[in-house]
Design a protein around this motif. Structure first.
Motif, PDB file in Angstrom:
ATOM      1  N   PHE A  35     -96.160 -70.509 -19.837  1.00 21.58           N
ATOM      2  CA  PHE A  35     -96.743 -69.228 -20.233  1.00 21.58           C
ATOM      3  C   PHE A  35     -98.261 -69.290 -20.254  1.00 21.58           C
ATOM      4  CE2 PHE A  35     -92.533 -68.549 -21.884  1.00 21.58           C
ATOM      5  CZ  PHE A  35     -92.373 -67.178 -21.941  1.00 21.58           C
ATOM      6  N   THR A  62    -101.398 -66.719 -21.946  1.00 23.15           N
ATOM      7  CA  THR A  62    -101.694 -65.569 -22.799  1.00 23.15           C
ATOM      8  C   THR A  62    -102.892 -64.842 -22.220  1.00 23.15           C
ATOM      9  OG1 THR A  62    -100.851 -66.731 -24.759  1.00 23.15           O
ATOM     10  CG2 THR A  62    -102.334 -64.862 -25.139  1.00 23.15           C
ATOM     11  N   PHE A  77     -94.680 -66.971 -16.672  1.00 28.30           N
ATOM     12  CA  PHE A  77     -94.798 -65.703 -17.392  1.00 28.30           C
ATOM     13  C   PHE A  77     -96.208 -65.545 -17.946  1.00 28.30           C
ATOM     14  CE2 PHE A  77     -90.407 -67.158 -17.904  1.00 28.30           C
ATOM     15  CZ  PHE A  77     -89.729 -66.095 -17.325  1.00 28.30           C
ATOM     16  N   ASP A 132     -97.992 -63.486 -21.072  1.00 23.34           N
ATOM     17  CA  ASP A 132     -97.931 -62.618 -22.247  1.00 23.34           C
ATOM     18  C   ASP A 132     -99.173 -61.743 -22.244  1.00 23.34           C
ATOM     19  OD1 ASP A 132     -95.602 -63.767 -23.171  1.00 23.34           O
ATOM     20  OD2 ASP A 132     -96.555 -64.941 -24.761  1.00 23.34           O
ATOM     21  N   ASN A 187    -102.213 -61.539 -32.453  1.00 21.50           N
ATOM     22  CA  ASN A 187    -101.276 -61.473 -31.323  1.00 21.50           C
ATOM     23  C   ASN A 187    -101.419 -62.674 -30.396  1.00 21.50           C
ATOM     24  OD1 ASN A 187    -100.044 -59.071 -32.130  1.00 21.50           O
ATOM     25  ND2 ASN A 187    -101.588 -57.835 -31.124  1.00 21.50           N
ATOM     26  N   SER A 199     -98.458 -65.388 -29.528  1.00 27.34           N
ATOM     27  CA  SER A 199     -98.102 -65.753 -28.157  1.00 27.34           C
ATOM     28  C   SER A 199     -98.177 -67.260 -27.956  1.00 27.34           C
ATOM     29  CB  SER A 199     -99.038 -65.049 -27.171  1.00 27.34           C
ATOM     30  OG  SER A 199     -98.897 -65.571 -25.878  1.00 27.34           O
ATOM     31  N   HIS A 225     -94.705 -69.259 -27.404  1.00 27.63           N
ATOM     32  CA  HIS A 225     -94.449 -69.615 -26.006  1.00 27.63           C
ATOM     33  C   HIS A 225     -95.228 -70.822 -25.509  1.00 27.63           C
ATOM     34  CE1 HIS A 225     -93.134 -65.205 -25.584  1.00 27.63           C
ATOM     35  NE2 HIS A 225     -92.090 -65.970 -25.757  1.00 27.63           N
ATOM     36  N   SER A 236     -98.286 -71.325 -24.862  1.00 28.30           N
ATOM     37  CA  SER A 236     -99.224 -71.040 -23.775  1.00 28.30           C
ATOM     38  C   SER A 236    -100.226 -72.175 -23.650  1.00 28.30           C
ATOM     39  CB  SER A 236     -99.982 -69.742 -24.051  1.00 28.30           C
ATOM     40  OG  SER A 236     -99.122 -68.643 -24.029  1.00 28.30           O
TER      41      SER A 236
END
Length: 124
Positions: free
Chosen positions: A4, A6, A31, A33, A58, A62, A66, A68
């Motif tokens: 991930f 961010t 992915f 975010d 936030n 994230s 995840h 990141s």
């Protein structure tokens, strides 16, 4: 385990896909975010405290949820939320990279500019 990134971006939908595609390709992410806020680069650069607190919370969620390994901050051409010229956007983005880096998350932070052709360029 999925990889991930961010990303703090404007709410402008024109920027989302180009930024996601850039990050996935350049950083081999599965992915991205998205944390969106109108004129996010300007909001963070100006230090609008309530918005900055919300964005930071936030980002932390994230990163924690995840794992990141990278945080990106985006500014873009024709931004209604931060209606300044490209030079000012680039200055804002660079300021944001420093500010986000100071949050103590221990991750690389990069700045991205989305130009008038909707191409993504890394600025820092």
């Amino acid at each position: 385990m999925p990889k991930f990134i961010t990303c703090i971006n404007c709410i402008d939908g024109r920027t989302q896909l180009p930024v996601i595609e850039f990050l996935k390709q350049k950083y081999d992410a599965d992915f991205v975010d998205l944390i969106t806020f109108p004129g996010a680069d300007g909001v963070l650069a100006r230090g609008e405290s309530k918005a900055v607190e919300m964005i930071k919370k936030n980002v932390e969620t994230s990163v924690r949820a995840h794992s990141s390994n990278l945080i990106a901050i985006v500014g873009h051409f024709d931004c209604a939320g931060n209606p300044v010229d490209e030079k000012t956007h680039i200055e804002n983005i660079k300021s944001c990279v420093e500010k986000i880096s100071s949050w103590g998350l221990g991750l690389e932070v990069i700045g991205l500019w989305v130009d008038s052709s909707w191409d993504v360029v890394q600025v820092k």
